[in-house]
Design a protein around this motif. Sequence first.
Motif, PDB file in Angstrom:
ATOM      1  N   ALA A 129      -5.526 -16.618   3.085  1.00  0.00           N
ATOM      2  CA  ALA A 129      -5.324 -18.029   2.761  1.00  0.00           C
ATOM      3  C   ALA A 129      -3.857 -18.369   2.498  1.00  0.00           C
ATOM      4  N   THR A 130      -2.993 -17.388   2.307  1.00  0.00           N
ATOM      5  CA  THR A 130      -1.564 -17.672   2.128  1.00  0.00           C
ATOM      6  C   THR A 130      -0.949 -18.203   3.408  1.00  0.00           C
ATOM      7  N   GLY A 131      -1.601 -17.963   4.545  1.00  0.00           N
ATOM      8  CA  GLY A 131      -1.050 -18.381   5.822  1.00  0.00           C
ATOM      9  C   GLY A 131       0.034 -17.464   6.339  1.00  0.00           C
ATOM     10  N   MET A 132       0.312 -16.374   5.647  1.00  0.00           N
ATOM     11  CA  MET A 132       1.369 -15.447   6.053  1.00  0.00           C
ATOM     12  C   MET A 132       0.838 -14.461   7.096  1.00  0.00           C
ATOM     13  N   ARG A 133       1.746 -13.870   7.814  1.00  0.00           N
ATOM     14  CA  ARG A 133       1.373 -12.808   8.743  1.00  0.00           C
ATOM     15  C   ARG A 133       0.950 -11.598   7.917  1.00  0.00           C
ATOM     16  N   LEU A 134      -0.233 -11.017   8.235  1.00  0.00           N
ATOM     17  CA  LEU A 134      -0.837 -10.011   7.356  1.00  0.00           C
ATOM     18  C   LEU A 134      -0.831  -8.615   7.976  1.00  0.00           C
ATOM     19  N   GLY A 135      -0.341  -7.657   7.182  1.00  0.00           N
ATOM     20  CA  GLY A 135      -0.454  -6.255   7.549  1.00  0.00           C
ATOM     21  C   GLY A 135      -1.672  -5.644   6.882  1.00  0.00           C
ATOM     22  N   SER A 136      -2.356  -4.762   7.577  1.00  0.00           N
ATOM     23  CA  SER A 136      -3.555  -4.126   7.033  1.00  0.00           C
ATOM     24  C   SER A 136      -3.239  -3.363   5.752  1.00  0.00           C
ATOM     25  N   PRO A 137      -4.250  -3.024   4.955  1.00  0.00           N
ATOM     26  CA  PRO A 137      -4.006  -2.070   3.864  1.00  0.00           C
ATOM     27  C   PRO A 137      -3.373  -0.790   4.425  1.00  0.00           C
ATOM     28  N   ALA A 138      -2.430  -0.235   3.701  1.00  0.00           N
ATOM     29  CA  ALA A 138      -1.686   0.947   4.166  1.00  0.00           C
ATOM     30  C   ALA A 138      -2.392   2.209   3.697  1.00  0.00           C
ATOM     31  N   VAL A 139      -3.105   2.873   4.607  1.00  0.00           N
ATOM     32  CA  VAL A 139      -3.829   4.080   4.228  1.00  0.00           C
ATOM     33  C   VAL A 139      -2.874   5.267   4.129  1.00  0.00           C
ATOM     34  N   ALA A 140      -3.237   6.226   3.285  1.00  0.00           N
ATOM     35  CA  ALA A 140      -2.399   7.407   3.080  1.00  0.00           C
ATOM     36  C   ALA A 140      -2.534   8.407   4.212  1.00  0.00           C
ATOM     37  N   HIS A 141      -3.690   8.430   4.871  1.00  0.00           N
ATOM     38  CA  HIS A 141      -3.907   9.410   5.933  1.00  0.00           C
ATOM     39  C   HIS A 141      -5.089   8.988   6.801  1.00  0.00           C
ATOM     40  N   SER A 142      -5.265   9.676   7.910  1.00  0.00           N
ATOM     41  CA  SER A 142      -6.436   9.532   8.789  1.00  0.00           C
ATOM     42  C   SER A 142      -6.595   8.115   9.338  1.00  0.00           C
ATOM     43  N   GLY A 143      -5.485   7.423   9.566  1.00  0.00           N
ATOM     44  CA  GLY A 143      -5.564   6.099  10.141  1.00  0.00           C
ATOM     45  C   GLY A 143      -6.071   6.083  11.561  1.00  0.00           C
ATOM     46  N   ASP A 144      -6.030   7.226  12.233  1.00  0.00           N
ATOM     47  CA  ASP A 144      -6.469   7.298  13.630  1.00  0.00           C
ATOM     48  C   ASP A 144      -7.897   7.803  13.780  1.00  0.00           C
ATOM     49  N   LYS A 145      -8.603   8.050  12.689  1.00  0.00           N
ATOM     50  CA  LYS A 145      -9.893   8.728  12.757  1.00  0.00           C
ATOM     51  C   LYS A 145     -11.062   7.746  12.741  1.00  0.00           C
ATOM     52  N   ALA A 146     -12.015   7.978  13.622  1.00  0.00           N
ATOM     53  CA  ALA A 146     -13.255   7.204  13.615  1.00  0.00           C
ATOM     54  C   ALA A 146     -13.973   7.428  12.292  1.00  0.00           C
ATOM     55  N   GLY A 147     -14.409   6.342  11.674  1.00  0.00           N
ATOM     56  CA  GLY A 147     -15.115   6.458  10.411  1.00  0.00           C
ATOM     57  C   GLY A 147     -14.228   6.592   9.199  1.00  0.00           C
ATOM     58  N   GLY A 148     -12.889   6.638   9.389  1.00  0.00           N
ATOM     59  CA  GLY A 148     -11.975   6.706   8.259  1.00  0.00           C
ATOM     60  C   GLY A 148     -11.892   5.371   7.531  1.00  0.00           C
ATOM     61  N   TRP A 149     -11.163   5.327   6.432  1.00  0.00           N
ATOM     62  CA  TRP A 149     -11.081   4.105   5.628  1.00  0.00           C
ATOM     63  C   TRP A 149     -10.568   2.944   6.469  1.00  0.00           C
ATOM     64  N   LEU A 150      -9.467   3.157   7.179  1.00  0.00           N
ATOM     65  CA  LEU A 150      -8.882   2.070   7.965  1.00  0.00           C
ATOM     66  C   LEU A 150      -9.815   1.634   9.087  1.00  0.00           C
ATOM     67  N   ASP A 151     -10.445   2.590   9.736  1.00  0.00           N
ATOM     68  CA  ASP A 151     -11.359   2.274  10.834  1.00  0.00           C
ATOM     69  C   ASP A 151     -12.514   1.401  10.335  1.00  0.00           C
ATOM     70  N   ARG A 152     -13.065   1.738   9.181  1.00  0.00           N
ATOM     71  CA  ARG A 152     -14.178   0.960   8.630  1.00  0.00           C
ATOM     72  C   ARG A 152     -13.713  -0.419   8.150  1.00  0.00           C
ATOM     73  N   PHE A 153     -12.491  -0.487   7.612  1.00  0.00           N
ATOM     74  CA  PHE A 153     -11.968  -1.787   7.186  1.00  0.00           C
ATOM     75  C   PHE A 153     -11.795  -2.723   8.380  1.00  0.00           C
ATOM     76  N   LEU A 154     -11.199  -2.213   9.443  1.00  0.00           N
ATOM     77  CA  LEU A 154     -10.960  -3.070  10.603  1.00  0.00           C
ATOM     78  C   LEU A 154     -12.265  -3.476  11.282  1.00  0.00           C
ATOM     79  N   ALA A 155     -13.236  -2.585  11.297  1.00  0.00           N
ATOM     80  CA  ALA A 155     -14.545  -2.953  11.843  1.00  0.00           C
ATOM     81  C   ALA A 155     -15.180  -4.056  10.995  1.00  0.00           C
ATOM     82  N   GLY A 156     -15.068  -3.934   9.674  1.00  0.00           N
ATOM     83  CA  GLY A 156     -15.605  -4.957   8.794  1.00  0.00           C
ATOM     84  C   GLY A 156     -14.872  -6.281   8.938  1.00  0.00           C
ATOM     85  N   ALA A 157     -13.548  -6.218   9.115  1.00  0.00           N
ATOM     86  CA  ALA A 157     -12.771  -7.445   9.309  1.00  0.00           C
ATOM     87  C   ALA A 157     -13.197  -8.159  10.589  1.00  0.00           C
ATOM     88  N   ARG A 158     -13.438  -7.393  11.613  1.00  0.00           N
ATOM     89  CA  ARG A 158     -13.894  -7.990  12.876  1.00  0.00           C
ATOM     90  C   ARG A 158     -15.255  -8.663  12.705  1.00  0.00           C
TER      91      ARG A 158
END
Length: 609
Positions: free
Chosen positions: A464-493
């Motif tokens: 709602a700020t209208g700013m360009r948004l960067g995803s949460p910055a995960v500490a590791h496993s950003g490329d892994k299926a089922g990882g925190w980032l993967d599940r967040f982006l699936a939920g965002a979609r």
Amino acid sequence: MRTPGDAAAVTAAQRGEPGALDALVAAYLPLVYNVVGHALAGHPDTDDVVQETMLRALHGLPRLREPEAFRSWLLAIALNQVRDHHRTRLPLADAEPDDVADPGADFADLAITRLRLTGQRRELAAATRWIGDDDRELLSLWWLEQSGRITRAELASALDLTPQHAAVRVQRMKAQLDAARVVVRVLALPRCGDLAEVIAGWDGQPSALWRKRIVRHARECARCGRGFEDLAAVDGLLARIPLVPLPVGFDFLGAEPVVAVARKGFWAHAAAKPLLAAAAVAVVAGAVVLPVDGWPEPLGVAAPLTVTTTTTFVPTTTTATTATTTTATTTAMTTTSAPATQPVAPTSAAAPAPAPTPAPAPAPVAKSAKKGVATWHFDGVTRALSDVGAGWFYNWATTREDVQAPPGVEYVPMIWGAKHVTPANLEAVKGQGATLLGFNEPDLSEQSNLTVEQALDLWPRLQATGMRLGSPAVAHSGDKAGGWLDRFLAGARQRGLRVDFITVHWYGSDFGPAAVGHLKNYLDAVHARYGLPIWLTEYSLMDFSGGGARYPDERQLADFAGASSRMLEGLPYLERYAWFALPADKPGTGLYLPGGTPNRAGEAYRATG
């Protein structure tokens, strides 16, 4: 993804350039030792299998037609030697006592002891005793993949499988490994009466049969069923575990020459073979000793081996299906900076110069729009921000606070965690610029510690700020299926939420020249998975496996700061990157001393852009 430096080093060894063969063996011997050690579970023949693997690789090196495939070719040789050992090994009943494996000193124990593993990482290492030979072979490679030392393509090639078949085998192996972790937990608990009956005939040796029996009991027992609770994803546990150090490190005696050290322990038999004896000297020359007692700073054994090669980083263009739908059009930043093709030459070992007089304010440095730093306030921060040549910075906060930026250096705010999502903070960030960074390492309990659902519930307020948004910055496993980032982006979609770019962190536990390739492999994999621009908002060399942090030495840090920044400048999908951290006012990986004077790593990082 291939590391160009690997191919260059292999080609140099094939041509017979002075020192190239020793350097190649020194670089890859720890990798082979870990693969064979895990695959054979510390069998007393491990040393012999490692030696045979390296000799076969060296004999076949002139006939290797694809130098860029050296790593997967070497791993395939190692696995073939492991399988030959499984087929031909004989009982050890008549062996001398010194040749019989100590049940308390197998490779799992070595990993636990030398890497100071605790908690679930310790359980994971112990669980490797309970899986079969085939799964242990696969685990020995997958362990390297998870820690960023090999790619999935190299894993599949070493096993002579398609990537799809390799993925299926990895999933099956992970299921067996999780069951084995439950066994380790159950056996560590006070035993219930039923379990005592189940294992009454057990000889104390881990096996698949007893694993199945114990797990079956745990599923039916309320008390032992606690072993299934709170099992962390094995991917994350492995992500920051480094290679088990070569045994020679623990035989080091400070007064002895390197050659004498090289003939101890693991190298006692290798010394009789000229190529491996030479490699032993090379490895020991660059070794880092991890003392058995306490956890002090690393102790350098001797002057490290210096190998100068010409490395050209060629950005890889990947076409991938975007996993996240954005509702705003974003344009990736471009720079006119071209990546350098030569590493920074090492500084000479000349006598120290006289103490310098106070220097005037630094002349303006050409800024890179991509290059940034993470910082907090320290004496000289404004001077350092001007001198380092960064185009932007952040401080994990919603405002600059007490960090005064020089003209032309952009500040990017962050909403660090759930407690920072307040009306005041959301209003404050809008006055700081057009871009907003999301939550900091939500996948770590000691950082913002958010579940995926919690982050998704809060995200509309950031949007709602209208700013360009960067995803949460995960500490590791950003490329892994089922990882925190993967599940967040699936939920965002699924919820129709907006994420404009991916934000990740990376810390390398390998302090050698290969670290740049490991970082690039990770970023390539993240981009291939999601297809969005990437911001690398924390990165450096830091080994967390011992419960604390272990840091590289001054030369290692400077070499990586320069080489990594040159590589990152050339990645077309990478919009921004930021070193952790600008201040060197405490032990770690900082770039600038109090007063705003660069150290050796700061000079290397400043030179890029």
